[in-house]
Design a protein around this motif. Structure first.
Motif, PDB file in Angstrom:
ATOM      1  N   UNK A 145       0.815  -1.220   0.000  1.00 49.13           N
ATOM      2  CA  UNK A 145       0.000   0.000   0.000  1.00 49.13           C
ATOM      3  C   UNK A 145       0.847   1.268   0.000  1.00 49.13           C
ATOM      4  N   UNK A 146       0.310   2.300  -0.623  1.00 52.63           N
ATOM      5  CA  UNK A 146       0.992   3.593  -0.654  1.00 52.63           C
ATOM      6  C   UNK A 146       0.877   4.317   0.679  1.00 52.63           C
ATOM      7  N   UNK A 147      -0.165   3.976   1.437  1.00 47.12           N
ATOM      8  CA  UNK A 147      -0.414   4.647   2.705  1.00 47.12           C
ATOM      9  C   UNK A 147      -1.856   4.421   3.106  1.00 47.12           C
ATOM     10  N   UNK A 148      -2.381   5.326   3.899  1.00 46.11           N
ATOM     11  CA  UNK A 148      -3.772   5.225   4.335  1.00 46.11           C
ATOM     12  C   UNK A 148      -4.515   6.508   3.992  1.00 46.11           C
ATOM     13  N   UNK A 187      -4.429   1.864   0.704  1.00 46.51           N
ATOM     14  CA  UNK A 187      -4.769   1.928  -0.714  1.00 46.51           C
ATOM     15  C   UNK A 187      -3.532   1.785  -1.601  1.00 46.51           C
ATOM     16  N   UNK A 188      -3.791   1.366  -2.843  1.00 45.39           N
ATOM     17  CA  UNK A 188      -2.787   1.319  -3.913  1.00 45.39           C
ATOM     18  C   UNK A 188      -3.496   1.726  -5.192  1.00 45.39           C
ATOM     19  N   UNK A 189      -2.721   2.012  -6.230  1.00 45.41           N
ATOM     20  CA  UNK A 189      -3.338   2.613  -7.416  1.00 45.41           C
ATOM     21  C   UNK A 189      -2.682   2.101  -8.698  1.00 45.41           C
ATOM     22  N   UNK A 190      -3.531   1.922  -9.711  1.00 44.87           N
ATOM     23  CA  UNK A 190      -3.069   1.597 -11.065  1.00 44.87           C
ATOM     24  C   UNK A 190      -3.675   2.613 -12.016  1.00 44.87           C
ATOM     25  N   UNK A 191      -2.822   3.190 -12.881  1.00 50.90           N
ATOM     26  CA  UNK A 191      -3.278   4.174 -13.857  1.00 50.90           C
ATOM     27  C   UNK A 191      -2.996   3.659 -15.255  1.00 50.90           C
ATOM     28  N   UNK A 241      -8.272   5.101 -14.115  1.00 44.17           N
ATOM     29  CA  UNK A 241      -7.473   4.930 -12.895  1.00 44.17           C
ATOM     30  C   UNK A 241      -8.248   4.085 -11.892  1.00 44.17           C
ATOM     31  N   UNK A 242      -7.556   3.100 -11.350  1.00 36.66           N
ATOM     32  CA  UNK A 242      -8.113   2.227 -10.321  1.00 36.66           C
ATOM     33  C   UNK A 242      -7.448   2.536  -8.996  1.00 36.66           C
ATOM     34  N   UNK A 243      -8.248   2.717  -7.957  1.00 35.88           N
ATOM     35  CA  UNK A 243      -7.702   2.764  -6.612  1.00 35.88           C
ATOM     36  C   UNK A 243      -8.298   1.591  -5.844  1.00 35.88           C
ATOM     37  N   UNK A 244      -7.421   0.798  -5.257  1.00 36.26           N
ATOM     38  CA  UNK A 244      -7.824  -0.407  -4.540  1.00 36.26           C
ATOM     39  C   UNK A 244      -7.649  -0.165  -3.044  1.00 36.26           C
ATOM     40  N   UNK A 245      -8.673  -0.504  -2.257  1.00 41.52           N
ATOM     41  CA  UNK A 245      -8.677  -0.217  -0.825  1.00 41.52           C
ATOM     42  C   UNK A 245      -8.837  -1.510  -0.024  1.00 41.52           C
ATOM     43  N   UNK A 246      -8.256  -1.504   1.194  1.00 41.75           N
ATOM     44  CA  UNK A 246      -8.439  -2.627   2.098  1.00 41.75           C
ATOM     45  C   UNK A 246      -8.316  -2.154   3.540  1.00 41.75           C
ATOM     46  N   UNK A 259      -6.750  -1.626   6.972  1.00 37.78           N
ATOM     47  CA  UNK A 259      -5.338  -1.498   7.341  1.00 37.78           C
ATOM     48  C   UNK A 259      -4.847  -2.700   8.143  1.00 37.78           C
ATOM     49  N   UNK A 260      -3.618  -3.083   7.865  1.00 42.57           N
ATOM     50  CA  UNK A 260      -2.981  -4.137   8.627  1.00 42.57           C
ATOM     51  C   UNK A 260      -3.363  -5.541   8.231  1.00 42.57           C
ATOM     52  N   UNK A 261      -4.138  -5.682   7.147  1.00 42.29           N
ATOM     53  CA  UNK A 261      -4.536  -7.016   6.686  1.00 42.29           C
ATOM     54  C   UNK A 261      -3.800  -7.353   5.399  1.00 42.29           C
ATOM     55  N   UNK A 262      -3.938  -8.597   4.972  1.00 45.37           N
ATOM     56  CA  UNK A 262      -3.368  -9.035   3.697  1.00 45.37           C
ATOM     57  C   UNK A 262      -4.440  -9.113   2.626  1.00 45.37           C
ATOM     58  N   UNK A 263      -5.611  -8.562   2.906  1.00 46.95           N
ATOM     59  CA  UNK A 263      -6.713  -8.605   1.948  1.00 46.95           C
ATOM     60  C   UNK A 263      -6.386  -7.787   0.705  1.00 46.95           C
ATOM     61  N   UNK A 264      -7.003  -8.141  -0.412  1.00 53.74           N
ATOM     62  CA  UNK A 264      -6.882  -7.313  -1.606  1.00 53.74           C
ATOM     63  C   UNK A 264      -8.059  -7.545  -2.536  1.00 53.74           C
ATOM     64  N   UNK A 265      -8.575  -6.483  -3.138  1.00 52.30           N
ATOM     65  CA  UNK A 265      -9.458  -6.684  -4.287  1.00 52.30           C
ATOM     66  C   UNK A 265      -8.625  -7.113  -5.483  1.00 52.30           C
ATOM     67  N   UNK A 266      -9.268  -7.761  -6.427  1.00 51.12           N
ATOM     68  CA  UNK A 266      -8.619  -8.118  -7.682  1.00 51.12           C
ATOM     69  C   UNK A 266      -9.496  -7.640  -8.825  1.00 51.12           C
ATOM     70  N   UNK A 267      -8.930  -6.845  -9.716  1.00 52.90           N
ATOM     71  CA  UNK A 267      -9.672  -6.343 -10.874  1.00 52.90           C
ATOM     72  C   UNK A 267      -9.161  -7.076 -12.103  1.00 52.90           C
TER      73      UNK A 267
END
Length: 461
Positions: free
Chosen positions: A82-85, A101-105, A205-210, A212-220
């Motif tokens: 993640x880039x941060x919170x 969050x993390x981001x793909x453009x 642009x996609x921003x993916x959120x989860x 905090x502190x987990x290993x969860x992730x959305x998958x697009x």
């Protein structure tokens, strides 16, 4: 039916010049003796451009910030580091939560069709505690850019059964405009196409959120957009009848759900979109499990329709008719894909039906404009399942009093016109909008060779 006329996604031109231009286009549509629409126009001449990112190669053309491309059979973008919170104040729950969050453009895509409208579609998995945001930045034909517009904040689940669940409520975002274009629920539309201004390219642009502190992730797995410049017109050219045939698509009525679940827009005429989505999902052998349906009142028939309504519901729009949300819902089922596009004629629909692909179409009409419907509507979704020997449309129309009454046969010329036109007159004689051939297409991750060819023929891959 799909909400009220004043909720239309296409912004009507208020200037008299705009209405006059539309009438002029309609009058010039097809002169006597002109070639019919049976001859498919070259792709460059089609008024729709589709671009989707689905493969590892596609995803690698974009720029990841805290993301990775994962998966072999179905590559997708996920959170890596993640880039941060950031905090998100959910307008529909009143809660503010912190998310990593993390981001793909994506790269700039220059459309083959300088457009007046853009509609995005996405297919994703969002485990509880994750969600995604889809944005678009467009470039106008004069070289200036739009803001980054939010085209959806989406999660497949909700917090209805567990108010403390770490889930946002899926939503479109109102109030987005720059004086030249506006986001209407799920559609980015130019305010006044008669000026000649067009959207010539865009980035997604996609921003993916989860949590905090987990290993969860959305998958697009799939992200794309449909750009279109459909001529404003009251009538459309007629197409010649093609191949007859009918697909065995289950039949469900929306009307038997009238009054059910007011929190999801009260069933009945508001549920045409999820009812249609459910019909096609079951055609492909997909659907919710008994455990998924445990929340539905056991006295209700066809609980899977209630389920589809709940999980397509857009909390800002206040209904189940958000086009990309329905496509995204379809893709939550095993190895399914869903897209929103526009088709150019019934020839396109015949091509899909011949390959075994039914379609959900959006149309609006007065009662007298569609023989045998028995109703008029400002916006309605139905499922096209085939064509008769004479070319008439066989539709599973959910606006029917019972499941047994859902199968309808509509006159080809009437149906084609109400579906493809972009302008019409309502019961008060006011010029209002039409959808211009909008449809949802749901199909397997691995379609047959014939289905791949049919989808490619209508501009979808």
């Amino acid at each position: 039916m799909d909400r009220a006329e004043d909720m239309s996604r296409r912004r009507l031109l208020t200037a008299a010049a705009g209405a006059a231009a539309a009438v002029s286009v309609a009058a010039a549509a097809t002169p006597a003796g002109a070639a019919t629409a049976r001859r498919r126009p070259p792709r460059a001449d089609r008024p729709v451009d589709n671009r989707a990112w689905t493969s590892r190669k596609d995803w690698n053309t974009g720029t990841g910030a805290g993301t990775r491309v994962a998966g072999r059979a179905r590559p997708g973008v996920e959170i890596d580091e993640p880039l941060g919170t950031t905090d998100y104040a959910d307008p529909h729950t009143g809660r503010t939560s912190t998310w990593e969050y993390a981001r793909w453009t994506g790269p700039v895509h220059r459309s083959t069709v300088p457009g007046t409208e853009v509609i995005a579609s996405w297919n994703a998995r969002t485990p509880s505690g994750t969600w995604i945001q889809v944005e678009l930045e467009g470039t106008y034909s004069d070289g200036t850019r739009t803001p980054w517009y939010v085209l959806g904040r989406w999660a497949s689940g909700d917090d209805r059964q567990d108010p403390a669940a770490p889930v946002i409520r899926r939503t479109s975002v109102d109030g987005q405009e720059d004086g030249r274009s506006t986001v209407w629920t799920d559609t980015l539309s130019l305010d006044d196409p008669t000026t000649g201004l067009r959207l010539v390219s865009y980035r997604l642009r996609l921003t993916l959120y989860r949590e905090p502190g987990t290993a969860l992730t959305p998958t697009v797995w799939r992200l794309g957009a449909m750009t279109s410049d459909v001529p404003d017109r009251f009538t459309v050219p007629a197409s010649e009848p093609g191949r007859a045939g009918e697909l065995a698509v289950p039949r469900y009525s929306q009307e038997i759900h009238k009054g059910q679940y007011p929190e999801y827009d009260n069933g009945g005429e508001a549920w045409c979109s999820p009812t249609s989505s459910q019909m096609i999902l079951e055609y492909w052998g997909r659907g919710p499990t008994a455990a998924d349906l445990a929340w539905v009142d056991p006295s209700f028939a066809d609980p899977q329709v209630c389920h589809a309504a709940r999980f397509t519901y857009d909390y800002q729009y206040g209904g189940c008719g958000n086009w990309p949300f329905n496509a995204a819902y379809a893709a939550t089922y095993r190895d399914m894909q869903g897209v929103v596009t526009r088709l150019g004629s019934l020839t396109d629909l015949e091509t899909l039906i011949a390959a075994g692909i039914p379609a959900i179409t959006s149309q609006s009409f007065l009662k007298e404009e569609l023989t045998g419907a028995g109703y008029g509507t400002a916006g309605h979704l139905m499922t096209v399942v085939g064509f008769t020997d004479t070319g008439d449309v066989i539709a599973n129309d959910p606006a029917s009093p019972s499941n047994a009454a859902v199968r309808r046969v509509y006159r080809r010329r009437e149906w084609e016109n109400i579906w493809l036109r972009t302008k019409r007159k309502n019961a008060q004689g006011k010029v209002v909008s039409g959808t211009g051939g909008v449809c949802y297409l749901y199909f397997p991750l691995r379609p047959t060779t014939a289905q791949v060819r049919a989808l490619a023929a209508v501009g979808v891959r």
